[in-house]
Design a protein around this motif. Structure first.
Motif, mmCIF file in Angstrom:
data_model
loop_
_atom_site.group_PDB
_atom_site.id
_atom_site.type_symbol
_atom_site.label_atom_id
_atom_site.label_comp_id
_atom_site.label_asym_id
_atom_site.label_seq_id
_atom_site.Cartn_x
_atom_site.Cartn_y
_atom_site.Cartn_z
ATOM 1 N N ARG A 67 0.822 -1.218 0.000
ATOM 2 C CA ARG A 67 0.000 0.000 0.000
ATOM 3 C C ARG A 67 0.856 1.268 0.000
ATOM 4 N NH1 ARG A 67 -2.853 -3.321 -1.608
ATOM 5 N NH2 ARG A 67 -4.853 -3.960 -0.725
ATOM 6 N N VAL A 68 1.974 1.245 0.707
ATOM 7 C CA VAL A 68 2.883 2.401 0.701
ATOM 8 C C VAL A 68 3.385 2.628 -0.725
ATOM 9 C CG1 VAL A 68 5.165 3.228 1.439
ATOM 10 C CG2 VAL A 68 3.583 2.271 3.120
ATOM 11 N N GLY A 69 3.797 1.572 -1.392
ATOM 12 C CA GLY A 69 4.273 1.690 -2.771
ATOM 13 C C GLY A 69 3.209 2.229 -3.709
ATOM 14 N N GLN A 70 1.970 1.724 -3.556
ATOM 15 C CA GLN A 70 0.875 2.201 -4.400
ATOM 16 C C GLN A 70 0.591 3.681 -4.160
ATOM 17 O OE1 GLN A 70 -2.159 -0.564 -3.180
ATOM 18 N NE2 GLN A 70 -1.734 -1.987 -4.856
ATOM 19 N N LEU A 71 0.582 4.084 -2.897
ATOM 20 C CA LEU A 71 0.316 5.485 -2.576
ATOM 21 C C LEU A 71 1.425 6.386 -3.105
ATOM 22 C CD1 LEU A 71 -1.525 7.560 -1.115
ATOM 23 C CD2 LEU A 71 -0.045 7.241 0.881
ATOM 24 N N LEU A 89 -5.383 6.600 2.395
ATOM 25 C CA LEU A 89 -5.398 5.195 2.779
ATOM 26 C C LEU A 89 -6.479 5.016 3.829
ATOM 27 C CD1 LEU A 89 -1.598 4.308 3.135
ATOM 28 C CD2 LEU A 89 -3.144 3.635 1.299
ATOM 29 N N GLY A 90 -7.170 3.910 3.765
ATOM 30 C CA GLY A 90 -8.159 3.566 4.773
ATOM 31 C C GLY A 90 -7.734 2.284 5.469
ATOM 32 N N VAL A 91 -7.811 2.265 6.775
ATOM 33 C CA VAL A 91 -7.499 1.068 7.566
ATOM 34 C C VAL A 91 -8.779 0.680 8.294
ATOM 35 C CG1 VAL A 91 -6.094 0.080 9.419
ATOM 36 C CG2 VAL A 91 -5.106 1.810 7.890
ATOM 37 N N ARG A 92 -9.171 -0.580 8.141
ATOM 38 C CA ARG A 92 -10.396 -1.034 8.798
ATOM 39 C C ARG A 92 -10.132 -2.346 9.523
ATOM 40 N NH1 ARG A 92 -14.985 -0.517 4.368
ATOM 41 N NH2 ARG A 92 -13.855 -2.314 3.624
ATOM 42 N N PHE A 93 -10.745 -2.440 10.696
ATOM 43 C CA PHE A 93 -10.644 -3.640 11.519
ATOM 44 C C PHE A 93 -12.032 -4.268 11.624
ATOM 45 C CE2 PHE A 93 -7.166 -0.911 12.787
ATOM 46 C CZ PHE A 93 -6.099 -1.788 12.778
ATOM 47 N N VAL A 121 -12.458 2.385 11.923
ATOM 48 C CA VAL A 121 -11.960 2.880 10.639
ATOM 49 C C VAL A 121 -10.980 4.025 10.883
ATOM 50 C CG1 VAL A 121 -12.604 4.006 8.462
ATOM 51 C CG2 VAL A 121 -14.146 2.328 9.496
ATOM 52 N N TRP A 122 -9.877 3.993 10.150
ATOM 53 C CA TRP A 122 -8.907 5.091 10.149
ATOM 54 C C TRP A 122 -8.795 5.589 8.715
ATOM 55 C CZ3 TRP A 122 -6.105 6.739 14.488
ATOM 56 C CH2 TRP A 122 -6.252 5.942 15.631
ATOM 57 N N GLU A 180 -7.952 -4.602 6.877
ATOM 58 C CA GLU A 180 -7.587 -4.301 5.495
ATOM 59 C C GLU A 180 -7.059 -2.879 5.421
ATOM 60 O OE1 GLU A 180 -11.037 -4.931 3.070
ATOM 61 O OE2 GLU A 180 -12.131 -3.270 3.932
ATOM 62 N N ILE A 181 -6.195 -2.664 4.452
ATOM 63 C CA ILE A 181 -5.669 -1.335 4.160
ATOM 64 C C ILE A 181 -6.046 -1.062 2.710
ATOM 65 C CG2 ILE A 181 -3.640 0.157 4.040
ATOM 66 C CD1 ILE A 181 -2.203 -1.856 5.887
ATOM 67 N N LEU A 182 -6.772 0.024 2.489
ATOM 68 C CA LEU A 182 -7.278 0.335 1.166
ATOM 69 C C LEU A 182 -6.686 1.629 0.638
ATOM 70 C CD1 LEU A 182 -10.973 -0.368 2.101
ATOM 71 C CD2 LEU A 182 -9.470 -1.889 0.856
ATOM 72 N N LEU A 183 -6.408 1.661 -0.645
ATOM 73 C CA LEU A 183 -5.950 2.877 -1.297
ATOM 74 C C LEU A 183 -7.172 3.606 -1.827
ATOM 75 C CD1 LEU A 183 -3.529 4.563 -2.396
ATOM 76 C CD2 LEU A 183 -3.697 3.183 -4.481
ATOM 77 N N ASN A 184 -7.332 4.868 -1.447
ATOM 78 C CA ASN A 184 -8.455 5.703 -1.891
ATOM 79 C C ASN A 184 -9.807 5.020 -1.696
ATOM 80 O OD1 ASN A 184 -6.658 7.736 -2.729
ATOM 81 N ND2 ASN A 184 -6.305 6.620 -4.628
#
Length: 198
Positions: A67-71, A89-93, A121-122, A180-184
């Motif tokens: 995700r860091v690379g994609q961002l 980035l979105g982080v969800r548990f 959610v972050w 999960e960690i999501l891009l946009n």
């Protein structure tokens, strides 16, 4: 049983192109250090003269690096000479629950008879700024370390203050809460199964 309110935390971070990957990596690891419940050996990462915690789990580290690379690629490809490129980035548990009915919102079907329900959610909003002069670069560099420290302390303050929404651990699995960690990520009304990508 009354549904728990799912908190959503938004952090806005201004980053220099030189340190963007390290800053994003440090912030993600700081969040996971406080929300990753299996026992682990603590590790650390030095970013801008700050020492931040790292979760030394190979699967999580691979996801974070991806995700860091994609961002970074996204911010670099949309960067203009005047700066101002943005990415999120979105982080969800999630917690696993027995399925009670249809899917909706932040639920996703897992193994037979289970669903994953999002409990936190972050949203991390990054703005890439490109200094035009050496004076601007020096000023940005001086501001970045205190800003990163403030962001890390904000995360610590939030996780220490807000604990009531964390579901009980009801499994003996290594990691009781999928993440999960999501891009946009798109708006919260989208289902996890649609991918949440803009």
């Amino acid at each position: 049983m009354e549904a728990r309110k799912r908190p959503e935390y938004v952090l806005e971070i201004l980053v220099d192109p030189i340190y963007v990957a390290d800053i994003v990596r440090g912030i993600l690891h700081t969040i996971f250090f406080h929300r990753y419940f299996p026992s682990m050996r603590p590790s650390s990462l030095d970013v801008l003269d700050l020492t931040l915690p790292v979760v030394a789990d190979p699967e999580l580290q691979t996801l974070i690096e991806t995700r860091v690379g994609q961002l970074v690629r996204q911010l670099s490809s949309t960067s203009s000479p005047s700066g101002g490129s943005r990415g999120e980035l979105g982080v969800r548990f999630f917690e696993k629950r027995r399925r009670k009915g249809g899917l909706g919102g932040w639920l996703t079907s897992t193994a037979r008879g289970e669903e994953e329900v999002c409990w936190e959610v972050w949203k991390l909003k990054f703005t890439l700024t490109t200094p035009r002069t050496e004076t601007e670069r020096t000023a940005l560099l001086r501001a970045e370390a205190p800003a990163l420290q403030k962001t890390a302390m904000t995360i610590v303050k939030i996780v220490n203050r807000d604990k009531d929404h964390i579901p009980p651990i009801t499994t003996s699995e290594m990691n009781p809460f999928p993440y999960e960690i999501l891009l946009n990520p798109r708006a919260e009304s989208d289902a996890k199964t649609t991918g949440f990508f803009a």
